[in-house]
Design a protein around this motif. Structure first.
Motif, PDB file in Angstrom:
ATOM      1  N   MET A  93      30.728 -39.547  68.461  1.00  0.00           N
ATOM      2  CA  MET A  93      31.268 -39.603  67.135  1.00  0.00           C
ATOM      3  C   MET A  93      30.227 -40.099  66.131  1.00  0.00           C
ATOM      4  O   MET A  93      30.078 -39.524  65.075  1.00  0.00           O
ATOM      5  N   LEU A  94      29.480 -41.172  66.453  1.00  0.00           N
ATOM      6  CA  LEU A  94      28.361 -41.642  65.639  1.00  0.00           C
ATOM      7  C   LEU A  94      27.141 -41.733  66.529  1.00  0.00           C
ATOM      8  O   LEU A  94      27.180 -42.365  67.589  1.00  0.00           O
ATOM      9  N   SER A  95      26.077 -41.104  66.100  1.00  0.00           N
ATOM     10  CA  SER A  95      24.839 -41.108  66.865  1.00  0.00           C
ATOM     11  C   SER A  95      23.680 -41.475  65.942  1.00  0.00           C
ATOM     12  O   SER A  95      23.510 -40.869  64.884  1.00  0.00           O
ATOM     13  N   VAL A  96      22.924 -42.478  66.336  1.00  0.00           N
ATOM     14  CA  VAL A  96      21.720 -42.894  65.614  1.00  0.00           C
ATOM     15  C   VAL A  96      20.568 -42.762  66.606  1.00  0.00           C
ATOM     16  O   VAL A  96      20.620 -43.348  67.691  1.00  0.00           O
ATOM     17  N   GLU A  97      19.557 -41.991  66.235  1.00  0.00           N
ATOM     18  CA  GLU A  97      18.444 -41.742  67.154  1.00  0.00           C
ATOM     19  C   GLU A  97      17.116 -42.029  66.472  1.00  0.00           C
ATOM     20  O   GLU A  97      16.812 -41.479  65.417  1.00  0.00           O
ATOM     21  N   GLN A  98      16.341 -42.902  67.079  1.00  0.00           N
ATOM     22  CA  GLN A  98      14.986 -43.251  66.641  1.00  0.00           C
ATOM     23  C   GLN A  98      14.928 -43.511  65.132  1.00  0.00           C
ATOM     24  O   GLN A  98      14.086 -42.973  64.424  1.00  0.00           O
ATOM     25  N   LEU A  99      15.811 -44.380  64.652  1.00  0.00           N
ATOM     26  CA  LEU A  99      15.935 -44.662  63.225  1.00  0.00           C
ATOM     27  C   LEU A  99      14.894 -45.677  62.772  1.00  0.00           C
ATOM     28  O   LEU A  99      14.710 -46.722  63.398  1.00  0.00           O
ATOM     29  N   TYR A 100      14.223 -45.357  61.669  1.00  0.00           N
ATOM     30  CA  TYR A 100      13.284 -46.248  60.997  1.00  0.00           C
ATOM     31  C   TYR A 100      13.733 -46.359  59.546  1.00  0.00           C
ATOM     32  O   TYR A 100      13.994 -45.350  58.901  1.00  0.00           O
ATOM     33  N   VAL A 101      13.802 -47.587  59.030  1.00  0.00           N
ATOM     34  CA  VAL A 101      14.216 -47.816  57.646  1.00  0.00           C
ATOM     35  C   VAL A 101      13.221 -48.754  56.980  1.00  0.00           C
ATOM     36  O   VAL A 101      12.841 -49.784  57.561  1.00  0.00           O
ATOM     37  N   ASN A 102      12.803 -48.395  55.769  1.00  0.00           N
ATOM     38  CA  ASN A 102      11.907 -49.226  54.966  1.00  0.00           C
ATOM     39  C   ASN A 102      12.598 -49.640  53.686  1.00  0.00           C
ATOM     40  O   ASN A 102      13.389 -48.891  53.124  1.00  0.00           O
ATOM     41  N   TYR A 103      12.249 -50.835  53.221  1.00  0.00           N
ATOM     42  CA  TYR A 103      12.539 -51.278  51.853  1.00  0.00           C
ATOM     43  C   TYR A 103      11.167 -51.475  51.214  1.00  0.00           C
ATOM     44  O   TYR A 103      10.443 -52.403  51.576  1.00  0.00           O
ATOM     45  N   GLY A 104      10.817 -50.562  50.324  1.00  0.00           N
ATOM     46  CA  GLY A 104       9.468 -50.577  49.764  1.00  0.00           C
ATOM     47  C   GLY A 104       8.467 -50.299  50.868  1.00  0.00           C
ATOM     48  O   GLY A 104       8.626 -49.365  51.650  1.00  0.00           O
ATOM     49  N   GLU A 105       7.452 -51.127  50.970  1.00  0.00           N
ATOM     50  CA  GLU A 105       6.418 -50.969  52.003  1.00  0.00           C
ATOM     51  C   GLU A 105       6.796 -51.641  53.322  1.00  0.00           C
ATOM     52  O   GLU A 105       6.126 -51.452  54.324  1.00  0.00           O
ATOM     53  N   LYS A 106       7.854 -52.449  53.319  1.00  0.00           N
ATOM     54  CA  LYS A 106       8.214 -53.230  54.501  1.00  0.00           C
ATOM     55  C   LYS A 106       9.162 -52.465  55.415  1.00  0.00           C
ATOM     56  O   LYS A 106      10.246 -52.050  54.997  1.00  0.00           O
ATOM     57  N   GLU A 107       8.754 -52.299  56.674  1.00  0.00           N
ATOM     58  CA  GLU A 107       9.610 -51.648  57.669  1.00  0.00           C
ATOM     59  C   GLU A 107      10.631 -52.666  58.174  1.00  0.00           C
ATOM     60  O   GLU A 107      10.271 -53.714  58.702  1.00  0.00           O
ATOM     61  N   ILE A 108      11.909 -52.338  57.997  1.00  0.00           N
ATOM     62  CA  ILE A 108      12.989 -53.254  58.368  1.00  0.00           C
ATOM     63  C   ILE A 108      13.550 -52.922  59.747  1.00  0.00           C
ATOM     64  O   ILE A 108      13.792 -53.802  60.554  1.00  0.00           O
ATOM     65  N   LEU A 109      13.784 -51.642  60.011  1.00  0.00           N
ATOM     66  CA  LEU A 109      14.264 -51.183  61.315  1.00  0.00           C
ATOM     67  C   LEU A 109      13.244 -50.230  61.905  1.00  0.00           C
ATOM     68  O   LEU A 109      12.640 -49.439  61.183  1.00  0.00           O
ATOM     69  N   HIS A 110      13.066 -50.310  63.208  1.00  0.00           N
ATOM     70  CA  HIS A 110      12.181 -49.350  63.864  1.00  0.00           C
ATOM     71  C   HIS A 110      12.719 -48.980  65.239  1.00  0.00           C
ATOM     72  O   HIS A 110      13.137 -49.839  66.006  1.00  0.00           O
ATOM     73  N   ASP A 111      12.784 -47.677  65.481  1.00  0.00           N
ATOM     74  CA  ASP A 111      13.174 -47.099  66.769  1.00  0.00           C
ATOM     75  C   ASP A 111      14.555 -47.568  67.252  1.00  0.00           C
ATOM     76  O   ASP A 111      14.716 -47.993  68.389  1.00  0.00           O
TER      77      ASP A 111
END
Length: 66
Positions: A1-19
């Motif tokens: 139903m919900l699938s998240v795969e290899q997600l990377y999220v940045n706020y500006g230059e800073k990576e907040i979430l990785h893989d």
């Protein structure tokens, strides 16, 4: 139903979430726990499309199926 795969999220230059990988099937209940600042809210905001103007999904897939 919900699938998240290899997600990377940045706020500006800073990576907040990785893989980040997450799979939630129909009728499953999932609890996300972690220390303050670990990215729990960012993960949920990314899945809902509510990161705001500074937040950006830089890689990965988020799929929601009815």
């Amino acid at each position: 139903m919900l699938s998240v795969e290899q997600l990377y999220v940045n706020y500006g230059e800073k990576e907040i979430l990785h893989d980040v990988d997450l799979q939630v099937d129909q009728e499953e209940i999932v609890m996300i726990v972690g220390e303050s600042g670990s990215g729990k809210s960012t993960l949920i905001k990314a899945a809902m499309g509510l990161l705001g103007s500074d937040g950006l999904v830089t890689r990965g897939d988020i799929r929601y199926m009815n």
